[in-house]
Scaffold this motif. Structure first.
Motif, PDB file in Angstrom:
ATOM      1  N   THR A  70       0.805  -1.225   0.000  1.00 11.54           N
ATOM      2  CA  THR A  70       0.000   0.000   0.000  1.00 11.54           C
ATOM      3  C   THR A  70       0.840   1.279   0.000  1.00 11.54           C
ATOM      4  N   ASP A  71       2.161   1.144   0.197  1.00 15.80           N
ATOM      5  CA  ASP A  71       2.969   2.339   0.468  1.00 15.80           C
ATOM      6  C   ASP A  71       2.837   3.453  -0.563  1.00 15.80           C
ATOM      7  N   TRP A 102      -2.566   1.175   7.917  1.00 15.99           N
ATOM      8  CA  TRP A 102      -2.771   1.963   6.689  1.00 15.99           C
ATOM      9  C   TRP A 102      -4.215   2.480   6.635  1.00 15.99           C
TER      10      TRP A 102
END
Ligand SMILES: Nc1nc2c(ncn2[C@@H]2O[C@H](COP(=O)(O)O)[C@@H](O)[C@H]2O)c(=O)[nH]1
Ligand SMILES: [Mn+2]
Ligand SMILES: [Mn+2]
Length: 294
Positions: A70-71, A102
């Motif tokens: 997800t970064d 996240w």
């Protein structure tokens, strides 16, 4: 005939004669019923992120198949996040915690999540079998102690987690289910036909938004490397002939990223990861008029 109407007017879906061969089902229904043809069925361009949200609408942000990557994802403005599974590689508690962190960093008012076939620890029957048999297939999962994953869902504190269940958000009835047709023996896999239909039969008629991990037949379900359609025929019949949601959100087939409509339901495959597991497909936004607004 895959649909029957009872004396009370209730539609009952039965197993389709082409259930076990979706590619053949697609060809048959396309040629004989024009079922996947324009003008009703067509591709839809995604809304640009800077499109103003119409008054009296809710903006949904669809993502799927983020697979612990997800970064770098740029998340657009919206009201409700819908994540349709495969948020991890293997469902390890450490991955679930990272995903939950996240989610916690995102500004949406509501976040709704279902599992996919990669969330192994969420599938209790799968884990019971894995522990008995296959130590070497998923060693890091097999090493977990039952107390590490028994309550893995409770790690998802920053969203509503749905599993054959529903929630009403901002007046929208949203139903979520993780099941996909059996493929290589992952979590939440079931044989095509009656086993999957039994799960789809639990979806209530009046849901506005359906979240599944995988696609229905014919709508962003093409696997180019195998020249095959792999969507579920019973899911398509359930969506089109019985439930008729306004939005069907899913992922599952990474190559199928994109949007289609059949003239009533909008089908969104929002797989973030590509077939080579690069998280490069952007989230898809979709506006729906608020229930009660006419
Ligand atoms: N022929 C099929 N290919 C499938 C099916 N389900 C998934 N896939 C392929 O794997 C990738 C990744 O899926 P994942 O669940 O491991 O993330 C997907 O994009 C397809 O290429 C299937 O049922 N049949
Ligand atoms: Mn996936
Ligand atoms: Mn998957």
């Amino acid at each position: 005939m895959a649909r029957r109407i009872s004396s009370q007017g209730k539609v009952t879906i039965s197993v389709d004669e082409y259930s076990s061969n979706p590619t053949q089902a697609f060809t048959h229904y396309n040629i004989n019923q024009s079922r996947f043809q324009p003008p009703h069925v067509h591709m839809v361009e995604p809304l640009p992120y800077d499109a103003p949200k119409p008054v009296g609408h809710t903006r949904f942000v669809c993502v799927s198949d983020t697979h612990s990557r997800t970064d770098g994802i740029q998340m657009p403005f919206g009201d409700v996040l819908l994540h349709t599974g495969d948020f991890t590689e293997l469902g390890l508690p450490s991955e679930v915690k990272k995903f939950n962190d996240w989610l916690g960093s995102l500004p949406y008012e509501y976040k709704v999540v279902i599992a996919g076939n990669h969330e192994l620890t969420f599938d209790k029957d799968f884990m019971a079998e894995l522990i008995k048999q296959d130590y070497y297939r998923f060693p890091s999962v097999s090493k977990l102690r039952p107390e590490d994953f028994d309550d893995v869902q409770s790690l998802l504190t920053n969203c509503v987690y749905l599993q054959d269940s529903e929630v009403t958000i901002k007046g929208f009835r949203i139903y979520g289910a993780p099941w996909t047709p059996w493929f290589n023996g992952w979590g939440f896999n079931l044989p095509r036909g009656q086993s999957l239909l039994d799960k789809w039969n639990q979806i209530p008629e009046d849901v506005d938004i359906l979240m599944t991990h995988g696609p229905p037949l014919g709508f962003r379900d093409w696997v180019p490397k195998e020249l095959q359609r792999v969507g579920c025929v019973e899911l398509l019949n359930t969506v089109q002939k019985r439930v008729r949601p306004k939005l069907h959100a899913y992922g599952g087939i990474h190559e199928g990223y994109g949007i289609m409509t059949d003239g009533y339901t909008t089908f969104i495959n929002s797989s973030t990861c590509t077939v080579s597991f690069q998280p490069t497909n952007p989230p898809i936004i979709f506006d729906l008029p608020n229930p009660g607004n006419s």
